[in-house]
Each structure stands twice: as C-alpha cells, then as structure tokens.
Design an enzyme around this catalytic site. Structure first.
Site, PDB file in Angstrom:
ATOM      1  N   HIS A 163       9.549   2.673   3.709  1.00 27.41           N
ATOM      2  CA  HIS A 163       9.439   3.982   3.056  1.00 27.41           C
ATOM      3  C   HIS A 163      10.348   4.943   3.819  1.00 27.41           C
ATOM      4  O   HIS A 163      10.434   4.868   5.051  1.00 27.41           O
ATOM      5  CB  HIS A 163       8.003   4.535   3.162  1.00 27.41           C
ATOM      6  CG  HIS A 163       7.049   4.074   2.096  1.00 27.41           C
ATOM      7  ND1 HIS A 163       5.732   3.797   2.371  1.00 27.41           N
ATOM      8  CD2 HIS A 163       7.216   3.887   0.760  1.00 27.41           C
ATOM      9  CE1 HIS A 163       5.121   3.437   1.244  1.00 27.41           C
ATOM     10  NE2 HIS A 163       5.987   3.484   0.263  1.00 27.41           N
ATOM     11  N   CYS A 171       2.244   9.546   6.819  1.00 29.58           N
ATOM     12  CA  CYS A 171       1.693   8.773   5.690  1.00 29.58           C
ATOM     13  C   CYS A 171       0.274   9.196   5.359  1.00 29.58           C
ATOM     14  O   CYS A 171      -0.166   9.045   4.221  1.00 29.58           O
ATOM     15  CB  CYS A 171       1.645   7.293   6.015  1.00 29.58           C
ATOM     16  SG  CYS A 171       3.180   6.569   6.506  1.00 29.58           S
TER      17      CYS A 171
HETATM   18  N1  ARG Z   1      -0.115  -0.248   3.863  1.00 34.33           N
HETATM   19  C1  ARG Z   1       0.569   0.797   3.158  1.00 34.33           C
HETATM   20  C2  ARG Z   1       1.652   0.202   2.285  1.00 34.33           C
HETATM   21  O1  ARG Z   1       2.286  -0.721   2.705  1.00 34.33           O
HETATM   22  C3  ARG Z   1       1.135   1.786   4.113  1.00 34.33           C
HETATM   23  C4  ARG Z   1       1.716   2.997   3.430  1.00 34.33           C
HETATM   24  C5  ARG Z   1       2.372   3.945   4.376  1.00 34.33           C
HETATM   25  N2  ARG Z   1       2.754   5.109   3.713  1.00 34.33           N
HETATM   26  C6  ARG Z   1       3.888   5.800   3.894  1.00 34.33           C
HETATM   27  N3  ARG Z   1       4.052   6.920   3.288  1.00 34.33           N
HETATM   28  N4  ARG Z   1       4.880   5.311   4.622  1.00 34.33           N
HETATM   29  O2  ARG Z   1       1.887   0.627   1.175  1.00 34.33           O
END
Ligand code: ARG
Length: 283
Positions: A167, A261
C-alpha cells in the site's frame, strides 16, 4: 492551528487477528496477541486524544479481522466518501460497514465502478492539492484515474514495486502540503522522479527503518506518530521542526499495518491538519 478539532476514524481491535495471508507480513502461524493488540491500539488512541483529535470509533465486527485498518475504508474528499473496493474477498465484507458509517455521517458515498480495485487512503494520499496514488498490489491504476476525474483533482499514479510495501501508505507519507517522507526502494525510477519533481521537501527513509513501518505515520499538525524503531527518521523530522511520538504497534505489523493504517482522517484527507479552516469543512 485549525479552528475545528481534527477528526479521525478508528476501529477497536476486538476481532483483530491474523486469519489469512494477503501480504508478505502475515503468517497465520504467528497470530496476534489480543491483550497486547488492545493495549497498543489504546495507546495510539490516547496519543491522538492527547493531541486534541476527536476519535470516531467504528463498531468492531466479528469475522472481519482487518476492519481495524480504517485507512482502507475509503478516501475522504470534502463531503465525498469514495468507498473502497477491496482486491481480496476476505476484506470485501468490510465495505458495507464503512459505507454505513459514512452515510451515517452525512457523506455522499460513491463506489468505484465494478471491476476496479481501490483501497482508499491506504493507496491514495493528498500532498497539498495533488493526489499521490499507489497501484499494482491492491489498487488498480485505472481506479486512480477514475477517482481523479470524479473528484476533479490532479492524480499522480505511481507503481509500487516491492510486495512488502503493497500500500502507498507503507512507504510514503505527506507531512505538509509541500513535504513528505518516503522509502525510495518501494518505487521504480519513474515513481521516484514524480515524488522528487513534485514535492520540494523530502525525507528519504532508510531500508532498515522503512521495515519497521516508520513511513506508516500519522501527522497531526506538527506532531508525527510513527512506529518505534526509526531513530534516524525521528531526527530528520525533528530537524524540520516536528515532534515525534514513537509507538509500539508490533501486533499490527504482523498484519502488515501500523499507525497510519489504523486511522482515517475524516475531516478531509486533503485537509490533514495543515490547512487552517480545512478545504472542505467537516460533516
Ligand atoms: N492485513 C491488512 C491487509 O493486508 C493490512 C492493511 C494495512 N493497511 C494499510 N492502509 N496499509 O489488507
């Protein structure tokens, strides 16, 4: 200082866990400790409250272990809420919760067209008026184009090249309308050149400090909350006049997330603390 208090959406980790693997940090055999996760989450919330943030709590829901990551709820722009369309089925059940919340707060809720994945403020971050957008592992490049047109803003899509930084908010964080921190290794040469050409003040985060999720920071005014384990970055921020609040969010790193996050700025991602009065006002 803005007149209105900054507002942030969070979701308590009552049902948080590592129940599937959709990024390289997740390992179902290395589960999260519920008591530690809860204590770490409460410490982040307390830090935000201490800074004068109004925290809006989303009700946790069983069977949705990643609902805690409210950055992925959608993208807030003034009164519009572009709700996420998650790439992986295991997270798609979160959307109705985020959507209901946004409607309840009076946002105009818009969904990206079917067939386009878009993971909200995890992959789309305003720096000043420009939307910097990450694609490949989660959001599609086409979704960013669509978002830019729908909101009438300039969008700069950048490809993410390292699956650990899947991300955009794991490797890039605006800290002012003309300043950001980023981990160069998460981008290709083109992405790095976009960032360097468009953002006058940049802090480069080293590989070993990016690994401790320090780019996943929450900025409130001149204070930056970031995962502990990045002393060099903290020094660089302090040199630019920021105070830092290192936090231990290790239970959430097991899921591939940290401070940013776990939060969604709801008085406008584009307002993010630096615009007095905010560009769009709050709902
Ligand atoms: N376990 C989640 C996923 O893989 C973590 C999300 C993290 N969120 C972020 N905005 N980076 O989707």
């Amino acid at each position: 200082m803005t007149d209105a208090a900054p507002r942030i959406l969070m979701c308590p980790p009552d049902h948080f866990g590592i129940e599937y693997e959709i990024n390289p940090w997740m390992n179902v055999r290395q589960g999260a400790d519920p008591a530690r996760a809860s204590a770490q989450w409460l410490a982040l919330e307390a830090t935000l409250l201490d800074l004068g943030v109004e925290v809006d709590r989303l009700a946790p829901a069983p069977g949705l272990p990643d609902l805690v990551f409210t950055a992925n709820a959608g993208l807030v722009h003034r009164r519009t809420f572009i709700v996420s369309r998650f790439r992986f089925g295991v997270r798609q059940g979160e959307t109705p919760h985020f959507e209901a919340w946004a409607r309840g707060r009076g946002f105009e809720v818009v969904s990206p067209p079917e067939g386009m994945n878009f993971e909200g403020a995890g992959d789309a971050l305003f720096c000043g008026e420009t939307l910097f957008a990450g694609y490949r592992f989660r959001s599609d490049v086409r979704s960013h184009q669509w978002v830019g047109e729908r909101l009438g803003v300039e969008v700069l899509p950048m490809e993410l090249v390292d699956p650990r930084y899947y991300h955009l908010d794991t490797c890039f964080c605006p800290i002012a309308p003309d300043a950001a921190l980023y981990y160069p290794g998460a981008f290709d040469e083109y992405g790095r050149s976009v960032i360097r050409a468009r953002i006058p003040t940049l802090i480069e985060v080293r590989a070993e400090e990016a690994q401790s999720f320090s780019c996943n920071a929450v900025v409130v005014g001149r204070t930056v909350m970031l995962n502990r384990g990045a002393p060099r970055l903290a020094e660089d921020l302090e040199r630019l006049g920021y105070a830092t609040r290192p936090l231990d969010l290790s239970e959430f790193i097991k899921s591939g997330g940290s401070a940013k996050c776990l939060t969604l700025r709801i008085d406008g991602e584009e307002a993010a603390a630096w615009k007095a009065g905010g560009a769009g006002g709050s709902p």
